[in-house]
Design a protein around this motif. Structure first.
Motif, PDB file in Angstrom:
ATOM      1  N   GLU A  74     116.937  22.191 -18.353  1.00 42.91           N
ATOM      2  CA  GLU A  74     118.273  22.252 -18.923  1.00 42.91           C
ATOM      3  C   GLU A  74     118.833  20.852 -19.159  1.00 42.91           C
ATOM      4  O   GLU A  74     119.486  20.588 -20.177  1.00 42.91           O
ATOM      5  CB  GLU A  74     119.185  23.052 -17.996  1.00 42.91           C
ATOM      6  CG  GLU A  74     120.534  23.400 -18.602  1.00 42.91           C
ATOM      7  CD  GLU A  74     121.281  24.410 -17.749  1.00 42.91           C
ATOM      8  OE1 GLU A  74     121.851  25.346 -18.318  1.00 42.91           O
ATOM      9  OE2 GLU A  74     121.297  24.257 -16.511  1.00 42.91           O
ATOM     10  N   THR A  75     118.554  19.949 -18.243  1.00 51.02           N
ATOM     11  CA  THR A  75     119.028  18.573 -18.396  1.00 51.02           C
ATOM     12  C   THR A  75     118.434  17.913 -19.633  1.00 51.02           C
ATOM     13  O   THR A  75     119.122  17.215 -20.386  1.00 51.02           O
ATOM     14  CB  THR A  75     118.687  17.752 -17.145  1.00 51.02           C
ATOM     15  OG1 THR A  75     119.272  18.367 -15.990  1.00 51.02           O
ATOM     16  CG2 THR A  75     119.207  16.324 -17.270  1.00 51.02           C
ATOM     17  N   LEU A  76     117.130  18.134 -19.862  1.00 50.89           N
ATOM     18  CA  LEU A  76     116.477  17.575 -21.037  1.00 50.89           C
ATOM     19  C   LEU A  76     117.122  18.067 -22.324  1.00 50.89           C
ATOM     20  O   LEU A  76     117.385  17.288 -23.247  1.00 50.89           O
ATOM     21  CB  LEU A  76     114.988  17.925 -21.035  1.00 50.89           C
ATOM     22  CG  LEU A  76     114.057  17.032 -20.233  1.00 50.89           C
ATOM     23  CD1 LEU A  76     112.649  17.615 -20.223  1.00 50.89           C
ATOM     24  CD2 LEU A  76     114.041  15.625 -20.796  1.00 50.89           C
ATOM     25  N   ALA A  77     117.358  19.379 -22.388  1.00 48.49           N
ATOM     26  CA  ALA A  77     117.979  19.938 -23.595  1.00 48.49           C
ATOM     27  C   ALA A  77     119.356  19.339 -23.834  1.00 48.49           C
ATOM     28  O   ALA A  77     119.736  19.046 -24.972  1.00 48.49           O
ATOM     29  CB  ALA A  77     118.069  21.453 -23.479  1.00 48.49           C
ATOM     30  N   HIS A  78     120.101  19.110 -22.767  1.00 46.89           N
ATOM     31  CA  HIS A  78     121.429  18.538 -22.898  1.00 46.89           C
ATOM     32  C   HIS A  78     121.374  17.083 -23.374  1.00 46.89           C
ATOM     33  O   HIS A  78     122.283  16.614 -24.065  1.00 46.89           O
ATOM     34  CB  HIS A  78     122.177  18.626 -21.565  1.00 46.89           C
ATOM     35  CG  HIS A  78     122.558  20.028 -21.202  1.00 46.89           C
ATOM     36  ND1 HIS A  78     123.181  20.346 -20.006  1.00 46.89           N
ATOM     37  CD2 HIS A  78     122.414  21.203 -21.873  1.00 46.89           C
ATOM     38  CE1 HIS A  78     123.398  21.646 -19.961  1.00 46.89           C
ATOM     39  NE2 HIS A  78     122.935  22.184 -21.081  1.00 46.89           N
ATOM     40  N   LEU A  79     120.305  16.389 -23.006  1.00 43.82           N
ATOM     41  CA  LEU A  79     120.154  15.012 -23.454  1.00 43.82           C
ATOM     42  C   LEU A  79     119.666  14.938 -24.901  1.00 43.82           C
ATOM     43  O   LEU A  79     120.010  14.008 -25.635  1.00 43.82           O
ATOM     44  CB  LEU A  79     119.169  14.271 -22.554  1.00 43.82           C
ATOM     45  CG  LEU A  79     119.649  13.905 -21.150  1.00 43.82           C
ATOM     46  CD1 LEU A  79     118.503  13.332 -20.331  1.00 43.82           C
ATOM     47  CD2 LEU A  79     120.804  12.907 -21.216  1.00 43.82           C
ATOM     48  N   MET A  80     118.878  15.928 -25.314  1.00 38.85           N
ATOM     49  CA  MET A  80     118.272  15.892 -26.638  1.00 38.85           C
ATOM     50  C   MET A  80     119.212  16.357 -27.740  1.00 38.85           C
ATOM     51  O   MET A  80     119.118  15.903 -28.884  1.00 38.85           O
ATOM     52  CB  MET A  80     117.008  16.750 -26.659  1.00 38.85           C
ATOM     53  CG  MET A  80     115.937  16.333 -25.659  1.00 38.85           C
ATOM     54  SD  MET A  80     115.283  14.686 -25.964  1.00 38.85           S
ATOM     55  CE  MET A  80     114.361  14.965 -27.461  1.00 38.85           C
ATOM     56  N   TYR A  81     120.099  17.291 -27.425  1.00 35.21           N
ATOM     57  CA  TYR A  81     120.909  17.923 -28.458  1.00 35.21           C
ATOM     58  C   TYR A  81     122.397  17.827 -28.135  1.00 35.21           C
ATOM     59  O   TYR A  81     122.795  17.851 -26.967  1.00 35.21           O
ATOM     60  CB  TYR A  81     120.526  19.399 -28.591  1.00 35.21           C
ATOM     61  CG  TYR A  81     119.086  19.613 -28.960  1.00 35.21           C
ATOM     62  CD1 TYR A  81     118.610  19.277 -30.225  1.00 35.21           C
ATOM     63  CD2 TYR A  81     118.185  20.155 -28.041  1.00 35.21           C
ATOM     64  CE1 TYR A  81     117.287  19.474 -30.569  1.00 35.21           C
ATOM     65  CE2 TYR A  81     116.857  20.361 -28.382  1.00 35.21           C
ATOM     66  CZ  TYR A  81     116.415  20.012 -29.644  1.00 35.21           C
ATOM     67  OH  TYR A  81     115.107  20.206 -29.977  1.00 35.21           O
ATOM     68  N   PRO A  82     123.243  17.765 -29.160  1.00 38.52           N
ATOM     69  CA  PRO A  82     124.692  17.785 -28.927  1.00 38.52           C
ATOM     70  C   PRO A  82     125.151  19.171 -28.492  1.00 38.52           C
ATOM     71  O   PRO A  82     124.429  20.160 -28.657  1.00 38.52           O
ATOM     72  CB  PRO A  82     125.265  17.414 -30.301  1.00 38.52           C
ATOM     73  CG  PRO A  82     124.217  17.824 -31.280  1.00 38.52           C
ATOM     74  CD  PRO A  82     122.902  17.604 -30.583  1.00 38.52           C
ATOM     75  N   LYS A  83     126.366  19.259 -27.975  1.00 37.08           N
ATOM     76  CA  LYS A  83     126.851  20.513 -27.415  1.00 37.08           C
ATOM     77  C   LYS A  83     126.964  21.635 -28.443  1.00 37.08           C
ATOM     78  O   LYS A  83     126.863  22.813 -28.099  1.00 37.08           O
ATOM     79  CB  LYS A  83     128.207  20.286 -26.742  1.00 37.08           C
ATOM     80  CG  LYS A  83     128.122  19.521 -25.429  1.00 37.08           C
ATOM     81  CD  LYS A  83     129.479  19.448 -24.752  1.00 37.08           C
ATOM     82  CE  LYS A  83     129.367  18.734 -23.404  1.00 37.08           C
ATOM     83  NZ  LYS A  83     130.678  18.669 -22.711  1.00 37.08           N
ATOM     84  N   ASP A  84     127.178  21.299 -29.698  1.00 37.16           N
ATOM     85  CA  ASP A  84     127.320  22.338 -30.718  1.00 37.16           C
ATOM     86  C   ASP A  84     125.988  22.766 -31.317  1.00 37.16           C
ATOM     87  O   ASP A  84     125.942  23.583 -32.229  1.00 37.16           O
ATOM     88  CB  ASP A  84     128.264  21.864 -31.829  1.00 37.16           C
ATOM     89  CG  ASP A  84     127.768  20.591 -32.517  1.00 37.16           C
ATOM     90  OD1 ASP A  84     126.800  19.973 -32.015  1.00 37.16           O
ATOM     91  OD2 ASP A  84     128.349  20.211 -33.550  1.00 37.16           O
ATOM     92  N   HIS A  85     124.889  22.227 -30.815  1.00 39.80           N
ATOM     93  CA  HIS A  85     123.556  22.609 -31.303  1.00 39.80           C
ATOM     94  C   HIS A  85     123.096  23.858 -30.556  1.00 39.80           C
ATOM     95  O   HIS A  85     123.286  23.978 -29.343  1.00 39.80           O
ATOM     96  CB  HIS A  85     122.567  21.465 -31.076  1.00 39.80           C
ATOM     97  CG  HIS A  85     121.294  21.603 -31.848  1.00 39.80           C
ATOM     98  ND1 HIS A  85     120.313  22.505 -31.514  1.00 39.80           N
ATOM     99  CD2 HIS A  85     120.854  20.942 -32.949  1.00 39.80           C
ATOM    100  CE1 HIS A  85     119.301  22.393 -32.367  1.00 39.80           C
ATOM    101  NE2 HIS A  85     119.610  21.455 -33.252  1.00 39.80           N
ATOM    102  N   PRO A  86     122.480  24.820 -31.246  1.00 38.26           N
ATOM    103  CA  PRO A  86     122.089  26.068 -30.577  1.00 38.26           C
ATOM    104  C   PRO A  86     120.985  25.912 -29.538  1.00 38.26           C
ATOM    105  O   PRO A  86     120.757  26.834 -28.755  1.00 38.26           O
ATOM    106  CB  PRO A  86     121.621  26.964 -31.734  1.00 38.26           C
ATOM    107  CG  PRO A  86     121.281  26.020 -32.832  1.00 38.26           C
ATOM    108  CD  PRO A  86     122.221  24.866 -32.695  1.00 38.26           C
TER     109      PRO A  86
END
Length: 362
Positions: free
Chosen positions: A178-190
């Motif tokens: 989950e941390t990786l996804a949060h670093l890779m994508y902005p909050k409005d990205h699905p």
């Protein structure tokens, strides 16, 4: 003496291929052709048939083209929640009887999975039990909501929240994905949200929200069914028409449009956890599957002194998170990964690969 330990990470493609030597002494890859017969029912259901009589078994796999990519803010985890709900019973089956029906008929590999862009349900049955599998799949596609109650819904909310605790919060290295996804994508990205959703969103969901989500996405025109094995294609297509053809076409599925979110500078974060070995994760955006550039980072070689000044590597791997879900797999201490080529309707022109290293301090 300073040790130089290097890790090799290879991306392995799970395609049915073999290599042979030609007259010039070079290796050629021969990819066997799978004779797929494709049909589309009047209600939009896509049907894929492969006839193979080597074993008296049939694999049935139905894909709904829905996942977290289709969820809205504040309602994450719906697709995964439905993976659970689909096994609770539908109009013409009793509660919690899905596995009983199939296991008593000699089925194997009965399960379902949810990923970023799709949810699938599958079973392998003896060839003389294909009709049973098709009946069960069609009943939950067409009549799940007839058996959906507030009690069964709340029960599965609790089950999903416990699953999140088990797989992400109470498991070593669990918070990293989950941390990786949060670093890779902005909050409005699905792709920002975890497939399983957050505790707050899962608990806040109401029964009517779930009904509306099902009516929009779990419909014949948003699904594909693959039937492979000991079948007669003509007879099988007739059975699919019998059990699925009467189901009504659902509303058109709104397309998901997301602008690419390039990473323009390095991002770092340290995750605290109770673990035996520290890990170093490196991730980057790469081209999507099925493009000419796909796989150009499939082989990596890193020396420990290029990565860490005060430690040596004890294991490494690489895996991909891509436009058709998290298809990566990895094992401790073993370099390597496996990616399945499953194309879906959404393509955000993005995926990312993760290079993961286990190390010990010197």
């Amino acid at each position: 003496m300073k040790r130089h330990v290097f890790a090799v990470a290879l991306t392995l493609f799970l395609s049915a291929s073999c290599s042979m030597m030609n007259r010039n002494g070079t290796t050629e890859t021969v990819i066997p052709k799978i004779p797929v017969e494709k049909h589309t029912l009047a209600n939009g259901l896509e049907v894929l048939l492969v006839e193979d009589h080597r074993l008296p078994q049939v694999a049935v796999d139905i894909w709904y083209h829905v996942g977290p990519v289709n969820e809205v803010k504040g309602r994450t985890g719906f697709a995964h929640l439905f993976e659970h709900m689909m096994f609770q019973g539908s109009k013409h089956t009793g509660e919690d009887t899905y596995f009983k029906f199939l296991e008593s008929a000699g089925a194997s590999s009965v399960n379902g999975t949810t990923d970023l862009d799709r949810t699938n349900f599958y079973e392998t049955v003896p060839s003389n039990q294909l009709e049973l599998a098709l009946w069960l799949e069609s009943d939950r596609m067409g009549y799940l909501l007839d058996n959906l109650t507030e009690a069964s819904f709340r029960n599965q909310q609790d089950v999903v929240r416990n699953e999140r605790r088990e797989n992400f919060e109470n498991r070593p290295y669990g918070p990293v994905e989950e941390t990786l996804a949060h670093l890779m994508y902005p909050k409005d990205h699905p792709y920002y949200a975890n497939v399983i959703g957050s505790h707050a969103d899962i608990q806040a969901a109401e029964l009517q929200d779930v009904r509306d989500f099902f009516k929009q996405y779990y419909v014949p025109n948003n699904a594909s069914i693959a039937i492979v094995g000991d079948i007669n294609k003509t007879e099988t297509l007739a059975l699919v028409e019998k059990y699925f053809g009467t189901l009504k076409k659902g509303p058109d599925v709104p397309p998901v449009k997301v602008a690419p979110s390039p990473i323009t500078e390095e991002r770092r974060q340290t995750v605290k956890d109770r673990i035996e070995l520290p890990r170093l994760y490196m991730a980057w955006i790469v081209p999507p599957f099925f493009t000419d550039e796909d796989g150009y980072l499939s082989e990596l070689k890193w020396y420990d002194d290029n990565l860490l000044d005060d430690a040596y590597i004890v294991g490494a791997t690489i895996f991909s998170l891509n436009p058709w879900g998290n298809q990566g797999s990895f094992a401790d201490r073993e370099p390597g990964t496996a990616r399945r080529h499953q194309k879906d309707q959404n393509n955000f022109e993005q995926q990312f690969q993760v290079y993961m290293v286990w190390f010990r301090h010197r």
